[in-house]
Design an enzyme around this catalytic site. Structure first.
Site, PDB file in Angstrom:
ATOM      1  N   GLY A   8       0.839  -1.203   0.000  1.00 57.47           N
ATOM      2  CA  GLY A   8       0.000   0.000   0.000  1.00 57.47           C
ATOM      3  C   GLY A   8       0.871   1.250   0.000  1.00 57.47           C
ATOM      4  N   GLY A   9       2.076   1.112  -0.563  1.00 53.26           N
ATOM      5  CA  GLY A   9       3.096   2.168  -0.481  1.00 53.26           C
ATOM      6  C   GLY A   9       2.763   3.415  -1.269  1.00 53.26           C
ATOM      7  N   LEU A  10       1.701   3.374  -2.099  1.00 53.97           N
ATOM      8  CA  LEU A  10       1.330   4.566  -2.882  1.00 53.97           C
ATOM      9  C   LEU A  10       0.199   5.359  -2.231  1.00 53.97           C
ATOM     10  CD1 LEU A  10       1.463   3.058  -6.491  1.00 53.97           C
ATOM     11  CD2 LEU A  10       3.213   4.371  -5.291  1.00 53.97           C
ATOM     12  N   GLY A  11      -0.246   4.934  -1.040  1.00 49.77           N
ATOM     13  CA  GLY A  11      -1.382   5.599  -0.394  1.00 49.77           C
ATOM     14  C   GLY A  11      -0.969   6.846   0.376  1.00 49.77           C
ATOM     15  N   ILE A  35      -1.200  -2.257  -5.495  1.00 49.11           N
ATOM     16  CA  ILE A  35      -2.025  -2.866  -6.545  1.00 49.11           C
ATOM     17  C   ILE A  35      -2.125  -1.950  -7.750  1.00 49.11           C
ATOM     18  CG2 ILE A  35      -4.280  -1.976  -5.749  1.00 49.11           C
ATOM     19  CD1 ILE A  35      -5.377  -4.846  -6.236  1.00 49.11           C
ATOM     20  N   ARG A  36      -1.806  -0.644  -7.556  1.00 50.76           N
ATOM     21  CA  ARG A  36      -1.814   0.283  -8.696  1.00 50.76           C
ATOM     22  C   ARG A  36      -0.398   0.750  -9.013  1.00 50.76           C
ATOM     23  NH1 ARG A  36      -2.805   5.867  -5.971  1.00 50.76           N
ATOM     24  NH2 ARG A  36      -3.021   5.268  -3.802  1.00 50.76           N
ATOM     25  N   TYR A 139     -14.250  -2.268   8.488  1.00 50.16           N
ATOM     26  CA  TYR A 139     -12.879  -1.774   8.669  1.00 50.16           C
ATOM     27  C   TYR A 139     -12.414  -1.994  10.119  1.00 50.16           C
ATOM     28  CZ  TYR A 139      -9.089   1.724   8.936  1.00 50.16           C
ATOM     29  OH  TYR A 139      -7.900   2.371   9.129  1.00 50.16           O
ATOM     30  N   LYS A 143      -9.483  -4.371  11.711  1.00 50.89           N
ATOM     31  CA  LYS A 143      -8.351  -3.860  12.499  1.00 50.89           C
ATOM     32  C   LYS A 143      -8.176  -4.670  13.794  1.00 50.89           C
ATOM     33  CE  LYS A 143      -6.643  -1.083   9.716  1.00 50.89           C
ATOM     34  NZ  LYS A 143      -5.311  -1.378   9.197  1.00 50.89           N
ATOM     35  N   ILE A 169      -5.238  10.697  10.161  1.00 53.82           N
ATOM     36  CA  ILE A 169      -3.941  11.275   9.794  1.00 53.82           C
ATOM     37  C   ILE A 169      -4.143  12.452   8.835  1.00 53.82           C
ATOM     38  CG2 ILE A 169      -1.670  10.823   8.780  1.00 53.82           C
ATOM     39  CD1 ILE A 169      -2.257   9.252  11.419  1.00 53.82           C
TER      40      ILE A 169
END
Ligand code: NAD
Ligand code: SER
Length: 312
Positions: A8-11, A35-36, A139, A143, A169
């Site tokens: 998820g490094g592009l979020g 994923i993208r 969600y 968690k 955040i």
């Protein structure tokens, strides 16, 4: 040596955590997985779907990874629109990362939990670290499941899984990905462009929040904390500030005037089930957690950075 993969490094968080980790551990030692596709053509990128254990194992082996920051997830609001997707990405995805980690022999997995782990029966003020966990969103359920699975893999297999319960955040570099706290980022763009903002939460919906520099500091400091000092592992409350939309509007109006109306939608019910303020004494005691930003210093920094970003 640390070889890190950030799922998820592009979020919202990943796009700031990756450069932060690269600065700390060396540019070539941090791989982005998502994923993208990345828009900036990052060559240290692997396309994967966390719903596939095989994808994860292949990436870990190919890049000789010893540490994973597992950020890939569907957030609260998006998750209520598609709970089946949230289950598969968040719960099956978490299980796959743990299984892959166990099989490959990872040193550490860092995974954020959230204030969404709490629910309507949880005390709302100064919410304790160890308390009732009965969330009503998919969600939130994912968690709590992630926290418990992480603990299980630590106790059963010695896989060192650690995590903090992030509040909402706030950041200016990348947009938020579909959460209930997204208003607290969006509102700055409207204010600075002089546009009217329609807030999807009630003006008195107080929630815990944190500025991105503190979020990055928290997860990386926990990753470095000596194991023998940790009593908790995957479920640390962390706190920095709490405010309502009306309080945020008042602070932003010290810099720029803008119009706001309140039209609460389905996200208000999610917010109603979360705490107002958080007790983070366990994190402070066990690994020295302390935030740098409060609401006024966050707002000042957001406005200054967004003005530059938007060319204002
Ligand atoms: P985000 O929605 O901005 O980013 C999530 C990333 O995961 C996206 O880049 C998306 O493309 C990727 N992704 C989605 N499905 C995937 C899949 N099947 N396989 C691989 N990648 C996939 O989320 P974020 O705000 O950066 O959150 C990161 C983590 O922090 C999540 O675990 C989230 O629950 C947690 N968290 C965030 C906040 C917040 O306010 N941002 C608060 C509490 C906890
Ligand atoms: N900011 C996140 C959300 O609203 C909390 O986990 O979903």
């Amino acid at each position: 040596m640390k070889r890190i993969m950030v799922t998820g490094g592009l979020g919202q968080i990943g796009s700031e955590l990756v450069p932060y980790l690269r600065e700390k551990y060396g540019h070539d030692n941090v791989i982005v997985a998502d994923i993208r596709e990345p828009e900036n053509g990052d060559e240290l990128f692997v396309k994967l779907d966390v719903r596939s254990e095989e994808d994860i194992i292949n990436a870990l082996k190919e890049h000789d990874i010893d540490t994973v920051y597992h950020l890939a997830a569907i957030l609260s609001a998006k998750g209520e629109q598609n709970p089946q997707l949230a289950f598969n990405v968040n719960i099956v995805g978490m299980y796959n990362v743990l299984e892959a980690g166990r099989k490959v022999g990872l040193e550490r997995i860092m995974v954020p939990s959230s204030i969404a782990a709490f629910g309507p029966e949880t005390p709302k003020d100064n919410t304790p670290n160890d308390t009732v966990l009965k969330p009503r969103t998919m969600y939130g359920i994912s968690k709590v499941t992630g926290e418990l699975l992480g603990l299980y893999y630590w106790e059963k297999y010695g896989l060192d899984v650690r995590g903090v319960r992030y509040p909402g955040i706030i950041s200016w570099k990348a947009p938020p990905g579909g959460g209930t706290t997204d208003y607290a980022v969006e509102i700055f763009y409207y204010a600075l462009r002089g546009e009217k903002y329609t807030c999807f939460l009630r003006e008195d919906a107080t929630l815990p929040m944190m500025y991105m520099p503190d979020a990055l500091k928290a997860i990386t400091e926990l990753a470095e904390a000596p194991a023998d000092r940790l009593i908790h592992r995957t479920d640390f409350n962390i706190s920095a500030m709490s405010f309502s939309p009306a309080e945020l509007v008042a602070e932003i109006r010290k810099y720029v005037d803008f119009e706001v109306e309140y039209k609460p939608d389905y996200r208000q019910k999610i917010a109603d089930s979360w705490p107002r303020t958080i007790d983070d004494s366990a994190a402070r005691k066990e690994w020295g957690w302390k935030p740098d930003y409060d609401m006024p210093t966050m707002v000042r920094d957001m406005i200054s950075n967004l003005k530059k970003k938007l060319g204002l």
